[in-house]
Design an enzyme around this catalytic site. Structure first.
Site, mmCIF file in Angstrom:
data_model
loop_
_atom_site.group_PDB
_atom_site.id
_atom_site.type_symbol
_atom_site.label_atom_id
_atom_site.label_comp_id
_atom_site.label_asym_id
_atom_site.label_seq_id
_atom_site.Cartn_x
_atom_site.Cartn_y
_atom_site.Cartn_z
ATOM 1 N N CYS A 31 27.807 29.175 120.250
ATOM 2 C CA CYS A 31 29.023 29.809 120.768
ATOM 3 C C CYS A 31 30.349 29.343 120.168
ATOM 4 O O CYS A 31 30.472 28.228 119.690
ATOM 5 C CB CYS A 31 29.158 29.627 122.271
ATOM 6 S SG CYS A 31 27.657 29.937 123.155
ATOM 7 N N ARG A 58 29.859 31.360 114.631
ATOM 8 C CA ARG A 58 29.235 30.444 115.589
ATOM 9 C C ARG A 58 28.348 31.163 116.596
ATOM 10 O O ARG A 58 27.568 30.524 117.318
ATOM 11 C CB ARG A 58 30.304 29.684 116.371
ATOM 12 C CG ARG A 58 31.269 28.900 115.527
ATOM 13 C CD ARG A 58 32.247 28.171 116.408
ATOM 14 N NE ARG A 58 31.538 27.299 117.324
ATOM 15 C CZ ARG A 58 31.118 26.090 117.015
ATOM 16 N NH1 ARG A 58 31.334 25.606 115.829
ATOM 17 N NH2 ARG A 58 30.480 25.361 117.896
ATOM 18 N N TRP A 104 26.048 32.927 121.177
ATOM 19 C CA TRP A 104 24.851 32.980 120.343
ATOM 20 C C TRP A 104 23.696 32.428 121.162
ATOM 21 O O TRP A 104 23.454 31.231 121.191
ATOM 22 C CB TRP A 104 25.055 32.152 119.084
ATOM 23 C CG TRP A 104 24.094 32.468 117.991
ATOM 24 C CD1 TRP A 104 24.174 33.491 117.096
ATOM 25 C CD2 TRP A 104 22.909 31.744 117.641
ATOM 26 N NE1 TRP A 104 23.121 33.451 116.236
ATOM 27 C CE2 TRP A 104 22.324 32.396 116.533
ATOM 28 C CE3 TRP A 104 22.280 30.620 118.162
ATOM 29 C CZ2 TRP A 104 21.150 31.957 115.939
ATOM 30 C CZ3 TRP A 104 21.100 30.180 117.569
ATOM 31 C CH2 TRP A 104 20.559 30.853 116.465
ATOM 32 N N ASN A 130 30.810 26.075 125.807
ATOM 33 C CA ASN A 130 29.897 25.963 124.666
ATOM 34 C C ASN A 130 29.095 24.692 124.888
ATOM 35 O O ASN A 130 29.672 23.622 125.056
ATOM 36 C CB ASN A 130 30.706 25.868 123.369
ATOM 37 C CG ASN A 130 29.852 25.463 122.186
ATOM 38 O OD1 ASN A 130 28.657 25.733 122.158
ATOM 39 N ND2 ASN A 130 30.455 24.813 121.221
ATOM 40 N N GLY A 131 27.775 24.819 124.899
ATOM 41 C CA GLY A 131 26.940 23.643 125.112
ATOM 42 C C GLY A 131 25.871 23.938 126.134
ATOM 43 O O GLY A 131 25.437 25.078 126.275
ATOM 44 N N GLU A 504 9.306 20.014 99.481
ATOM 45 C CA GLU A 504 10.569 20.531 100.026
ATOM 46 C C GLU A 504 11.759 19.934 99.260
ATOM 47 O O GLU A 504 12.729 20.627 98.963
ATOM 48 C CB GLU A 504 10.646 20.211 101.527
ATOM 49 C CG GLU A 504 11.997 20.442 102.191
ATOM 50 C CD GLU A 504 12.519 21.868 102.085
ATOM 51 O OE1 GLU A 504 11.777 22.769 101.664
ATOM 52 O OE2 GLU A 504 13.715 22.077 102.393
ATOM 53 N N LYS A 508 14.673 22.017 97.350
ATOM 54 C CA LYS A 508 16.082 21.818 97.723
ATOM 55 C C LYS A 508 16.913 21.549 96.463
ATOM 56 O O LYS A 508 17.986 22.108 96.280
ATOM 57 C CB LYS A 508 16.144 20.640 98.686
ATOM 58 C CG LYS A 508 17.134 20.611 99.776
ATOM 59 C CD LYS A 508 17.242 21.784 100.729
ATOM 60 C CE LYS A 508 16.101 22.687 100.919
ATOM 61 N NZ LYS A 508 16.142 23.923 101.456
ATOM 62 N N GLU A 511 17.053 24.736 94.202
ATOM 63 C CA GLU A 511 17.860 25.816 94.770
ATOM 64 C C GLU A 511 19.342 25.683 94.470
ATOM 65 O O GLU A 511 19.991 26.663 94.122
ATOM 66 C CB GLU A 511 17.705 25.836 96.307
ATOM 67 C CG GLU A 511 16.490 26.554 96.820
ATOM 68 C CD GLU A 511 16.364 26.429 98.340
ATOM 69 O OE1 GLU A 511 16.300 27.465 98.997
ATOM 70 O OE2 GLU A 511 16.336 25.292 98.861
ATOM 71 N N HIS A 527 -3.599 13.108 87.675
ATOM 72 C CA HIS A 527 -4.368 14.287 87.263
ATOM 73 C C HIS A 527 -3.522 15.259 86.457
ATOM 74 O O HIS A 527 -3.869 16.432 86.362
ATOM 75 C CB HIS A 527 -4.972 14.954 88.498
ATOM 76 C CG HIS A 527 -5.857 14.032 89.276
ATOM 77 N ND1 HIS A 527 -7.074 13.602 88.804
ATOM 78 C CD2 HIS A 527 -5.671 13.409 90.467
ATOM 79 C CE1 HIS A 527 -7.617 12.768 89.685
ATOM 80 N NE2 HIS A 527 -6.782 12.633 90.700
ATOM 81 N N LYS A 621 19.446 34.325 101.865
ATOM 82 C CA LYS A 621 19.150 33.557 103.072
ATOM 83 C C LYS A 621 17.885 34.077 103.739
ATOM 84 O O LYS A 621 17.074 33.331 104.242
ATOM 85 C CB LYS A 621 20.347 33.652 104.028
ATOM 86 C CG LYS A 621 20.190 32.858 105.311
ATOM 87 C CD LYS A 621 20.327 31.380 105.043
ATOM 88 C CE LYS A 621 19.962 30.500 106.201
ATOM 89 N NZ LYS A 621 19.474 29.184 105.747
HETATM 90 C C1 G6P Z 1 14.523 32.232 101.776
HETATM 91 C C2 G6P Z 1 15.573 31.165 102.007
HETATM 92 C C3 G6P Z 1 14.907 29.829 102.323
HETATM 93 C C4 G6P Z 1 13.965 29.978 103.495
HETATM 94 C C5 G6P Z 1 12.950 31.102 103.265
HETATM 95 C C6 G6P Z 1 12.167 31.405 104.523
HETATM 96 O O1 G6P Z 1 13.841 31.948 100.619
HETATM 97 O O2 G6P Z 1 16.382 31.033 100.869
HETATM 98 O O3 G6P Z 1 15.894 28.865 102.626
HETATM 99 O O4 G6P Z 1 13.280 28.776 103.689
HETATM 100 O O5 G6P Z 1 13.626 32.301 102.890
HETATM 101 O O6 G6P Z 1 13.045 31.925 105.495
HETATM 102 P P1 G6P Z 1 12.740 31.904 107.026
HETATM 103 O O7 G6P Z 1 13.898 32.625 107.635
HETATM 104 O O8 G6P Z 1 11.441 32.621 107.242
HETATM 105 O O9 G6P Z 1 12.648 30.492 107.475
#
Ligand code: G6P
Length: 626
Positions: A31, A58, A104, A130-131, A504, A508, A511, A527, A621
């Site tokens: 929020c 937000r 939200w 908010n909270g 991961e 990261k 990306e 290997h 995203k």
């Molecule tokens: C896209 C985003 C990633 C995310 C993936 C899965 O590739 O760039 O950051 O991990 O989608 O998205 P989701 O909403 O299913 O977690």
């Protein structure tokens, strides 16, 4: 214009309240809040509307505005985005005081009745919040007993927030003045909050905070209160950030700030904001990615506030199914793999994790005895949705771990768990990932019939993270990033629970920094990948204090003897390390401690290499196409 007397019964909904009680859930939200008091005689609702538009990042599932006008209290609430509302609706509402809220929801109903402001019975008190009021059930019971009325007669919404106006009202009836009633109420609240309250006939706003953001803007004969500065940056750049458990009394004539506990006066520290409006939405950080990394302690705190019943119900379903498949894409795929590992190690249940796009081959094994467990921030990722639709056709039960309420996966699932971290704006997932880990850990403990132990562990983790994940950590990692920024290749190794984190970590870094990065399980090195190691090759070794430590050290020795430059991410130092990123020892939650410094490293590498970490090239995203 809608005046209070016309609104008197509109929001009363005993049916919704009963449903809410039956589900045993409550509303959690991120929020945006806004308050204004000053000599601005016209268009006060329009002012709130503009402010809420700036706070929309937000929260954007519903909104509400209340203003004190010469004709009475103006109230306008609606489901949907404030930016979809017509500006004209707010014109001509004159007054000196207004409050506004953009919500939200991550649990339960998105509805007009649940949107803020919330009111006391005669609607003289308007509250935005908010909270989360964690003890709202106790406070509801307190009010019922003191006032001798039923739930239905008192509460109209499903929210935790609504106890606040009723408590203030109760203390007013007990003979206290508005400020005293507000303070008494504040003392009773447990949880996190930023609250702003307007009372009919009083020429000031009262506000308080504990844990949730609240900033005050000082103009000429006017003050602004908001979750974040963009809400008023067009009007003033002079701001002050009240501390936890401090409250404010703000009128056009001035502001008074006091401690909620003992009433001691607190001197406000005014500072000038120098950011432009766009960067200000990042709460002062240069990028959303950094903001989201640094807010992980809070995000984790929210994520672990799960209803026991929901965790236990999900665990029961997982236990009783013959085949359990975790599924996700991108970062969520790595977290799905962790789900598999936690289910096996803590929950004693065999599961298999799949990358969404690779699941089709296994669709034939889905049946009524199997369970699909989707991990997804957005709840909209196409490859995961496709797997879920195969499952639905075959009568397979579905559990989803999500951030976005109302998403496609939310609608397709038999059971859903929400991480409650608020919108994640940067493309590279950070806070959603660690929040997913937190819930997967709790779930595995529930599966192993030791949820109490899991909750205890996660509370400790949150405490540790609050001390550790700060700007100081970011600065420390930036120094490491400076040394690594010109590399072409970077490798990351981990074992056990930290093997998915090695993967991961690699994505990261790829990306946002565009450096070639690869993650391997430590044991796989010999290997193949070890052939790539030469003098000076950069390798990040994730070495927690667990059963993988000895093997990880021997893998690291193999690399070191071939000339690799080792960046150790570990609670303990080792002579093998050329750089040591010290992390807290948090037991089976070690993936959280390993991942956070890597997120910071990726972020700083991106910035140092001149990239925009919030909007990396070629990425989206939410990937809603196959
Ligand atoms: C896209 C985003 C990633 C995310 C993936 C899965 O590739 O760039 O950051 O991990 O989608 O998205 P989701 O909403 O299913 O977690």
């Amino acid at each position: 214009m809608m005046l209070e007397h016309r609104q008197a019964t509109v929001f009363f909904c005993p049916k919704a309240w009963k449903l809410f009680c039956g589900a045993g859930c409550y509303i959690k939200h991120m929020c945006g809040i806004f308050g204004y008091v000053g000599e601005r005689q016209s268009d006060v609702a329009l002012l709130a509307y503009w402010a809420l538009r700036d706070l929309e990042y937000r929260g954007y599932d519903s909104w509400g505005i209340a203003a004190m006008t010469p004709e009475g209290i103006y109230i306008k609430k609606s489901v949907g985005k404030i930016s979809d509302a017509n500006e004209r609706e707010f014109r001509g509402v004159s007054g000196k005081i207004a409050v506004g809220h953009s919500r939200w929801a991550t649990h339960g109903g998105v509805s007009e009745v649940n949107s803020h402001p919330h009111f006391n019975r005669d609607r003289t008190i308007s509250v935005i919040h908010n909270g989360i009021v964690e003890n709202h059930n106790e406070l509801r019971a307190f009010l019922r007993e003191k006032l001798g009325v039923s739930h239905e007669d008192l509460f109209v919404s499903e929210t935790d927030t609504e106890v606040i106006p009723h408590l203030i009202d109760y203390f007013l009836r007990e003979g206290k003045n508005f400020e005293q009633a507000f303070v008494e109420t504040g003392k009773m609240l447990e949880g996190r909050y930023a609250v702003v309250v307007m009372k009919k006939g009083e020429p000031y706003l009262l506000a308080m905070r504990d844990g949730s953001p609240l900033v005050v803007g000082e103009g000429r004969d006017e003050y602004y209160l908001a979750s974040d500065v963009p809400a008023f940056l067009d009007h003033t750049r002079t701001v002050c950030y009240p501390g936890d458990r401090e409250y404010l009394k703000v009128s056009a004539d001035g502001m008074m700030m006091r401690s909620l506990e003992n009433g001691t006066k607190v001197e406000p520290k005014w500072i000038e904001i120098v950011w432009d409006k766009v960067s200000a939405t990042k709460e002062g950080h240069a990028h959303y990615m950094l903001k989201e990394i640094l807010e992980q302690p809070l995000a984790l705190d929210k994520a672990i506030h799960q209803e026991d019943e929901q965790l236990l119900a999900a665990a029961r379903l997982m236990k009783e199914r013959e085949h359990l498949f975790f599924i996700g894409c991108g970062t969520a795929a790595k977290m799905a793999k962790l789900g598999e590992l936690y289910a096996a190690t803590v929950g004693e249940k065999l599961a298999t994790a799949f990358v969404g796009s690779e699941f089709n081959t296994y669709g034939r094994f889905l049946d009524r005895k199997s369970l699909l467990f989707a991990v997804s921030q957005s709840g909209e990722t196409a490859d995961v949705l496709e797997a879920l639709s195969i499952g639905r056709k075959k009568g397979t039960k579905i559990i989803s771990l999500l951030n976005v309420v109302g998403s496609s996966m939310d609608r397709m699932s038999d059971q859903k768990l929400f991480i409650n971290t608020g919108p994640e704006i940067a493309v590279a997932s950070t806070k959603a990932a660690t929040a997913q880990i937190a819930v997967l850990i709790l779930l595995a403990y529930a599966l192993g019939k030791k949820l109490g132990e899991g909750k205890h562990l996660m509370r400790k983790v949150v405490k540790e993270m609050k001390q550790w994940v700060t700007l100081d950590l970011s600065r420390e990692i930036r120094i490491v990033a400076q040394k690594l920024k010109d590399t072409n290749d970077l490798y990351i190794i981990g074992r056990g629970l930290n093997a998915p984190i090695a993967h991961e970590a690699a994505i990261k870094i790829q990306e946002v920094s565009y450096i070639h990065a690869e993650g391997f399980p430590g044991g796989e090195l010999k290997h193949g990948p070890i052939a790539l190691i030469q003098k000076g090759t950069l390798v990040i070794a994730l070495i927690p204090n667990d059963e993988t430590k000895r093997d990880m050290e021997s893998n690291t020795t193999e690399l070191k003897s071939r000339g690799a430059y080792i960046i150790g991410v570990s609670p303990s130092h080792s002579p093998l390390f050329d750089e040591w990123i010290q992390v807290p020892d948090i037991g089976v939650a070690s993936p959280i401690a390993s991942l956070i410094p890597i997120q910071l490293l990726a972020y700083h590498l991106a910035v140092l290499r001149g990239n925009d970490p919030d909007k990396p090239r070629n990425l989206a995203k939410s990937v809603t196409v196959k």
